[in-house]
Motif scaffolding. Structure first.
Motif, short mmCIF file in Angstrom:
data_model
loop_
_atom_site.label_atom_id
_atom_site.label_comp_id
_atom_site.label_asym_id
_atom_site.label_seq_id
_atom_site.Cartn_x
_atom_site.Cartn_y
_atom_site.Cartn_z
N THR A 1 0.86 -1.23 0.11
CA THR A 1 -0.05 -0.14 -0.03
C THR A 1 0.85 1.32 -0.15
OG1 THR A 1 -1.62 -1.19 1.24
CG2 THR A 1 -1.95 1.10 1.35
N TYR A 2 2.14 1.29 0.55
CA TYR A 2 2.84 2.56 0.78
C TYR A 2 4.39 2.16 0.13
CZ TYR A 2 -0.88 3.66 4.10
OH TYR A 2 -1.95 4.14 4.62
N GLY A 3 4.72 0.86 -0.03
CA GLY A 3 6.06 0.67 -0.82
C GLY A 3 7.06 0.48 0.14
N ASN A 4 6.74 0.79 1.39
CA ASN A 4 7.92 0.63 2.51
C ASN A 4 7.08 0.29 3.99
OD1 ASN A 4 7.60 2.92 4.47
ND2 ASN A 4 7.63 4.04 2.49
N ASP A 5 8.14 -0.18 4.49
CA ASP A 5 7.62 -0.68 6.13
C ASP A 5 7.57 0.16 7.15
OD1 ASP A 5 10.31 -0.51 6.40
OD2 ASP A 5 10.47 -2.67 7.03
N LYS A 6 7.53 1.65 6.78
CA LYS A 6 7.49 2.61 7.87
C LYS A 6 6.98 3.93 7.13
CE LYS A 6 12.14 4.13 6.79
NZ LYS A 6 12.44 3.27 5.85
N PRO A 7 5.45 3.55 6.60
CA PRO A 7 4.78 4.47 6.08
C PRO A 7 4.27 5.94 6.69
CG PRO A 7 3.33 2.79 6.66
CD PRO A 7 4.67 2.35 7.03
N ASP A 8 4.29 7.07 6.13
CA ASP A 8 3.97 8.17 6.57
C ASP A 8 2.48 8.35 6.36
OD1 ASP A 8 3.24 10.82 7.61
OD2 ASP A 8 5.07 11.49 6.71
N ILE A 9 1.50 8.18 7.47
CA ILE A 9 0.00 8.23 7.11
C ILE A 9 -0.37 9.66 7.67
CG2 ILE A 9 -0.23 5.60 7.58
CD1 ILE A 9 -1.04 5.89 10.32
N TYR B 1 7.77 -6.56 15.66
CA TYR B 1 6.72 -5.24 15.47
C TYR B 1 7.51 -3.85 15.43
CZ TYR B 1 7.44 -6.83 20.32
OH TYR B 1 8.04 -7.27 21.52
N ASP B 2 7.01 -3.09 14.66
CA ASP B 2 7.82 -1.78 14.57
C ASP B 2 6.70 -0.68 15.04
OD1 ASP B 2 10.29 -2.80 13.96
OD2 ASP B 2 10.28 -2.19 11.94
N MET B 3 7.26 0.42 15.82
CA MET B 3 6.30 1.60 15.82
C MET B 3 6.91 2.71 14.77
SD MET B 3 5.40 4.03 18.93
CE MET B 3 4.32 2.96 19.76
N VAL B 4 6.00 3.07 14.08
CA VAL B 4 6.31 4.15 13.26
C VAL B 4 5.77 5.38 13.38
CG1 VAL B 4 6.43 4.79 10.86
CG2 VAL B 4 6.45 2.36 11.51
N LEU B 5 6.61 6.58 13.30
CA LEU B 5 5.85 7.98 13.53
C LEU B 5 6.52 8.78 12.60
CD1 LEU B 5 4.25 9.69 15.71
CD2 LEU B 5 6.51 10.15 16.72
N ASN B 6 5.26 9.41 11.86
CA ASN B 6 5.73 10.21 10.88
C ASN B 6 6.68 9.57 9.69
OD1 ASN B 6 3.72 11.70 12.28
ND2 ASN B 6 5.09 13.34 12.78
N GLY B 7 6.28 8.67 9.30
CA GLY B 7 7.45 8.01 8.41
C GLY B 7 8.57 7.56 8.72
N ASN B 8 9.01 7.50 10.13
CA ASN B 8 10.26 7.00 10.45
C ASN B 8 9.86 6.05 11.51
OD1 ASN B 8 12.40 9.38 9.95
ND2 ASN B 8 10.24 10.26 10.23
N GLU B 9 10.72 4.80 11.34
CA GLU B 9 10.80 3.83 12.62
C GLU B 9 11.28 4.34 13.59
OE1 GLU B 9 13.34 -0.02 13.51
OE2 GLU B 9 13.01 0.27 11.43
#
Length: 583
Positions: A281-289, A471-479
């Motif tokens: 859906t976003y092309g990477n594993d740390k998407p900025d939503i 699991y990873d936590m992502v915030l604003n497109g950053n792991e």
């Protein structure tokens, strides 16, 4: 004492008070019969006044000698300022100086110590101790301290104990390259600096310290990509007798706490998406939503026409850019040039303008009619007024390219707002990834990550399909953090080492201490580590971590201030029994 007050606390309530201040000369303004000096310390700026008619002559004359960054002490009386400055807290008052002592003179600094400086990054890094006097850097370091204290407060209240682990450890073959340290007392042997305290925190769980944390330095000797450091700081945490849900809840709580206490922001939703969904859906594993622009896969509606570029592609995929159908050809060409840069590597881009009147116009009108383009609009969720951007090629490479384009377009449109925060969890990562060069599996996280219980049966037959309990936590497109439930069973850990290409002898040599510990009642456990540098930068609304680190390295891993790394003395090498072999 050197000071009775700081340079940031005096106001009109202190008028007629005798005070003593100390600090650095920010600037001086000599008007002949009167001299004004801005005195600065960590807390602010206070204006000093030297008046020929009211100041002792010897003091007045010395005041004319003051240059930028002189360290001085003054004594005087707080008086009301005639021309008030509403831009600083001390702007209503000034100090009529009666005594002046130069504590240390200063050379003219190589750049101005101002919020907006004339110093480039290289010169400021060389004189970092001067750069720290500037408000942007000083405030960033104070901000980092506040975040670290809130982390400690929250975790302590949750029952975590802060425990230090060693810096001189054993080199291990997994992960990035280690920094190694020769041992003088053990000839021919070396310590390594830890890439993380991974095995030690697991041993603490075996030791019964069921809630551990540490704000700890970690070290990786790897080529530095943009905005990386060879030494970085983690908020490292581990818990025993927990499942994944327990860990996610604790660290959602920590993130909510930091956002509320540091930024005054309430965040309720922490969406959870799988790794596969994130990549598709976003092309990477740390998407900025913080913005939409989800991928729409177009193979079914764009192939099997007469356009060979799409027909030959493994993947045809697009995004809808809101409100940009009005882009000129020049603006679209600029995007095409951007994705053709070597860093991105795309060969071209197809676009479709979804006009406000509902018509669709594209760069491939020769091959596709409006009915075709309408299908593309539906799949990419485009609305009238939007611009559809489409890439094609090998699936993984194309997703990576479109992900980069998505972020670039969002940046240009101002959609990546630093005062908005959109956290999420990415879960269900693959346990292993196949490396073509070495022809073996590598751990996607690390060798101690547990498989999902429901995928355990696939380990022997289809290891590539096993999902990690990670699991990873992502915030604003950053792991900003990642972790996993760990393996706590010796037999399963042995099987994991075997999958990763370790012989039993290699596994015993590298990790025998951990395997032995598992024989003495290791509890189920798991954890997570936040990257403190990145977390602080994001909370501070910045893209770069360097200003939140007191003494950072440059992109070559050098500290240009102290000129490290450096050559060491021949006698030191002889003590260590090391002979250099430099070609």
């Amino acid at each position: 004492m050197y000071r009775s007050h700081t340079c940031g606390e005096l106001n009109s309530s202190h008028i007629n008070t005798e005070v003593t201040l100390a600090g650095w000369v920010q600037k001086s303004r000599d008007k002949g019969f009167m001299n004004w000096v801005d005195l600065r310390d960590r807390y602010g700026i206070t204006q000093l006044i030297f008046d020929e008619s009211r100041t002792e002559k010897s003091v007045f004359e010395v005041s004319k000698m003051l240059g930028r960054e002189f360290v001085i002490q003054v004594k005087g009386t707080v008086i009301e300022r005639e021309a008030k400055n509403k831009n600083i807290p001390t702007g209503d008052i000034e100090i009529l100086v009666s005594e002046l002592t130069i504590l240390n003179a200063s050379q003219l600094p190589p750049f101005t110590i101002e919020d907006e400086t004339d110093g480039g990054e290289d010169i400021r890094m060389k004189y970092r101790y001067l750069d720290i006097r500037r408000n942007p850097v000083k405030n960033s370091l104070i901000f980092r301290h506040k975040v670290a204290m809130e982390v400690r407060n929250y975790l302590s209240k949750q029952g975590f104990c802060e425990i230090e682990t060693p810096y001189l450890i054993k080199s291990t073959p997994e992960g990035a390259r280690d920094f190694v340290v020769p041992s003088r007392m053990n000839e021919g042997q070396f310590y390594a600096l830890p890439q993380s305290p991974q095995t030690f925190k697991q041993l603490l769980m075996v030791g019964g310290m069921d809630k551990y944390f540490q704000i700890v330095k970690c070290f990786r000797d790897e080529d530095l990509r943009a905005d990386r450091q060879p030494e970085f700081t983690q908020i490292d945490c581990e818990m025993a007798f927990v499942e994944q849900e327990d860990i996610l809840n604790v660290f959602e709580g920590l993130t909510r706490h930091l956002l509320k206490e540091i930024k005054g922001v309430e965040v309720e939703k922490f969406p959870r998406i799988t790794y596969d969904y994130a990549m598709k859906t976003y092309g990477n594993d740390k998407p900025d939503i913080r913005f939409d622009m989800k991928f729409g896969e177009l193979n079914a509606v764009a192939q099997h026409k007469d356009f060979p570029v799409f027909n030959a592609a493994e993947l045809v995929v697009g995004i809808s850019v809101p409100g940009c159908a009005s882009y000129s050809r020049k603006e679209i060409d600029a995007l095409i040039d951007w994705i053709k840069r070597p860093q991105i590597g795309a060969t071209g881009m197809v676009y479709v303008k979804y006009e406000l009147d509902g018509s669709l116009k594209s760069s491939v009108d020769k091959f596709y009619d409006e009915a075709d383009l309408k299908k593309w609009a539906v799949i990419t969720n485009a609305k009238p007024g939007d611009l559809i951007l489409i890439l094609s090629g090998k699936a993984d490479k194309t997703r990576t390219q479109l992900s980069a384009l998505r972020m670039e377009v969002a940046t240009r449109l101002g959609l990546r707002k630093p005062d908005e925060f959109a956290p999420l969890w990415v879960v269900d990562f693959p346990l292993l990834e196949w490396d073509e060069d070495s022809q073996r599996y590598h751990a996607m996280h690390h060798p101690f990550t547990s498989p999902k219980p429901e995928d355990m049966s696939l380990i022997e037959t289809e290891p590539g399909k096993v999902r990690a309990n990670a699991y990873d936590m992502v915030l604003n497109g950053n792991e900003i953090g990642g972790g996993s439930i760990r393996i706590h069973d010796r037999d399963l850990q042995s099987r994991m080492f075997s999958l990763l290409g370790f012989t039993p002898e290699q596994a015993e040599n590298q990790f025998g201490f951990l395997m032995n510990a598992f024989q003495f009642g290791a509890p189920p456990h798991g954890g997570l580590a936040f990257g403190l540098d990145r977390l602080v930068a994001i909370l501070g609304g910045q893209e770069t971590i360097r200003d939140f680190i007191a003494f950072p390295k440059n992109n070559s891993g050098r500290d240009v201030m102290i000129d490290a790394p450096s050559v060491i003395d021949e006698a030191q090498l002889n003590e260590l029994h090391i002979k250099l072999n430099i070609q």
